[in-house]
Design an enzyme around this catalytic site. Structure first.
Site, PDB file in Angstrom:
ATOM      1  N   HIS A  18       0.858  -1.186   0.000  1.00 52.81           N
ATOM      2  CA  HIS A  18       0.000   0.000   0.000  1.00 52.81           C
ATOM      3  C   HIS A  18       0.895   1.238   0.000  1.00 52.81           C
ATOM      4  O   HIS A  18       1.963   1.250   0.595  1.00 52.81           O
ATOM      5  CB  HIS A  18      -0.901   0.014   1.251  1.00 52.81           C
TER       6      HIS A  18
ATOM      7  N   ASP B  71      -8.013  -5.213  -0.151  1.00 55.17           N
ATOM      8  CA  ASP B  71      -8.479  -6.044  -1.275  1.00 55.17           C
ATOM      9  C   ASP B  71      -8.202  -7.525  -1.101  1.00 55.17           C
ATOM     10  O   ASP B  71      -8.749  -8.344  -1.842  1.00 55.17           O
ATOM     11  CB  ASP B  71      -7.812  -5.555  -2.566  1.00 55.17           C
TER      12      ASP B  71
END
Ligand code: SDX
Length: 436
Positions: free
Chosen positions: A312, A370
């Site tokens: 991320h 996700d």
């Protein structure tokens, strides 16, 4: 107006010329201080350079705070864990947009506003028949959401606060209807109309899975799971798609076009498309025995393969949403007697192996929101091509909140980044006869 804070300065010095310039250092209520570089070109003729805006604060905002090192996510100060456990998506949408949790009266009015705006203009329904049945639902959503501005002329004037408010709740209300229609269209099934008797998440499931031929009973556990998934995906400060919405809005573009731009950005596999990519990756892995090769490839700098659902831009710790999603995933698969889903076993083993691998540890690569979403949605009967559409339904709450925050600024400025130009210097035109 930006919040004032005690004026502190930093000095920038050119070590070659000895010139120096003072710039204001500003503090927010949480997170890193910023250096206000707005005067820099006027003072020095210099620009800042930051491809990908990794080190740049693009705006002042009061909506969401993310601490990537601590793995903290707050919406208007409320931790995501508390909201996912105790709130509803509609209540979180209100919180993002209005600034605080609604009281009982506000909640009733807000819920009524959303419920009674879930239908779309009957002419808009005809847009779907223009698409191929195998069109990706995200392509369909870009088209139909952008087309909303052709139908709702009484909510496109950004200067009018009442029209801005109407655009916000129309978008939040209509996204599930449009998304469910994209799903039905892809499967050749009749569209289902919204039912005002159902709450937001249950209505979405009903429009996705009901058929006119028989009554449809929404599973309350799946409806609650869907509501939590929507909460987890509602907003995430200045991510790529939200920044796209803000940049589009800065030119005065209408809200529906701005949200369509956000949908387009979200569709990329590095952003919202990762949930679909995670499921493709897990399916390709098939069994835990194939995990070591995937880890090897993910670590190979010459191999473009990445572990989808890992890493991320901001989180260098466990994404708090991923931890909640993992719980929801186990709950949903347990409820549906799919706890032995082979892909869940692969996901759990992949996560354990990656989290103990030195490469992922030193690069601070953790599962993100996700990683478990795709497995959960697949178990709920939602096809992979619809995963990012669902992300867009949820993120519309954040997008409209940021759109509203920026549109309400007293002196909005059009977004216009500069560049470091490294192309050819000025040169004369070359007639065809003299070209090589
Ligand atoms: C979302 O911004 C948001 O808030 C987004 C989001 C939201 O709610 O809006 O949180 C939603 O988009 C989550 C992210 C979903 N994307 C993925 O899961 C795709 C896989 N992840 C990567 O593509 C990547 O981690 C990014 C795009 C998410 C972040 O990329 P960065 O911050 O630009 O980091 P990077 O690509 O520079 O990676 C740093 C290093 C690199 O190695 P070096 O160049 O330093 O040698 O880590 C490596 C990368 O190669 N790396 C990975 C990796 N992610 C980064 N290596 C293997 N597998 C991965 N998944």
């Amino acid at each position: 107006m930006p919040q004032s804070s005690p004026s502190r300065t930093v000095t920038l010095t050119d070590d070659t010329t000895g010139e120096s310039w003072k710039l204001e250092r500003r503090s927010g209520t949480m997170g890193p201080d910023v250096i206000d570089v707005r005067p820099l070109p006027r003072l020095s003729g210099l620009l800042t350079f930051d491809p990908g805006f990794i080190s740049t604060g693009s705006c002042e905002s009061k909506i969401t705070f993310v601490d990537g090192d601590q793995g903290i996510l707050l919406h208007r100060g409320y931790p995501i864990d508390d909201l996912a456990e105790n709130s509803t998506f509609l209540e979180v949408a209100y919180l993002l947009l209005m600034g605080d949790l609604p009281n009982a009266e506000q909640s009733t009015a807000w819920t009524h506003n959303i419920t009674y705006n879930t239908l779309v203009h009957e002419q808009l329904i005809k847009f779907y028949s223009g698409f191929r049945r195998d069109a990706h639902p995200m392509a369909v959503m870009c088209g139909v959401v952008g087309a909303l501005s052709a139908f709702y002329h009484d909510s496109i004037n950004m200067q009018d606060p009442a029209q801005r408010a109407k655009a916000c709740y129309r978008l939040i209300a209509k996204m599930p209807t449009l998304a469910a229609m994209a799903h039905k269209y892809a499967h050749g099934q009749p569209f289902m109309y919204p039912l005002n008797s159902l709450n937001y998440a249950a209505n979405f499931l009903q429009m996705l899975f009901a058929v006119p031929a028989e009554p449809y009973e929404v599973n309350p556990i799946l409806a609650r799971a869907m509501d939590k998934i929507l909460i987890l995906h509602a907003d995430h400060e200045q991510n790529a798609s939200t920044s796209t919405v803000r940049l589009a809005s800065s030119s005065g573009a209408n809200p529906f076009a701005c949200i369509a731009a956000g949908i387009a950005s979200l569709g990329g596999p590095a952003h919202g498309g990762a949930n679909e990519a995670v499921l493709k990756m897990l399916t390709a892995l098939e069994v835990p025995a194939n995990i070591p090769e995937a880890i090897r490839r993910a670590k190979d700098p010459n191999d473009p393969f990445r572990l989808m659902g890992f890493g991320h831009r901001v989180y260098k710790n466990y994404d708090p949403r991923a931890r909640i999603m993992r719980r929801i995933c186990h709950e949903v698969l347990g409820t549906l007697n799919l706890a032995n889903d082979p892909l869940l076993q692969v996901a759990v083993e992949l996560e354990q192996i990656a989290l103990s691998d030195p490469y992922f540890i030193e690069k601070k690569l953790y599962p993100n929101v996700d990683f478990y979403t795709g497995l959960t949605l697949r178990a709920m009967g939602i096809p992979p091509s619809m995963f990012t559409v669902l992300f867009a339904v949820a993120r519309t709450a954040g997008w409209v909140a940021h759109w509203q925050e920026q549109s309400s600024e007293s002196k909005p400025k059009i977004g216009r980044p500069r560049q470091l130009y490294t192309g050819p210097t000025a040169r004369s035109f070359v007639p065809m006869a003299q070209r090589g």
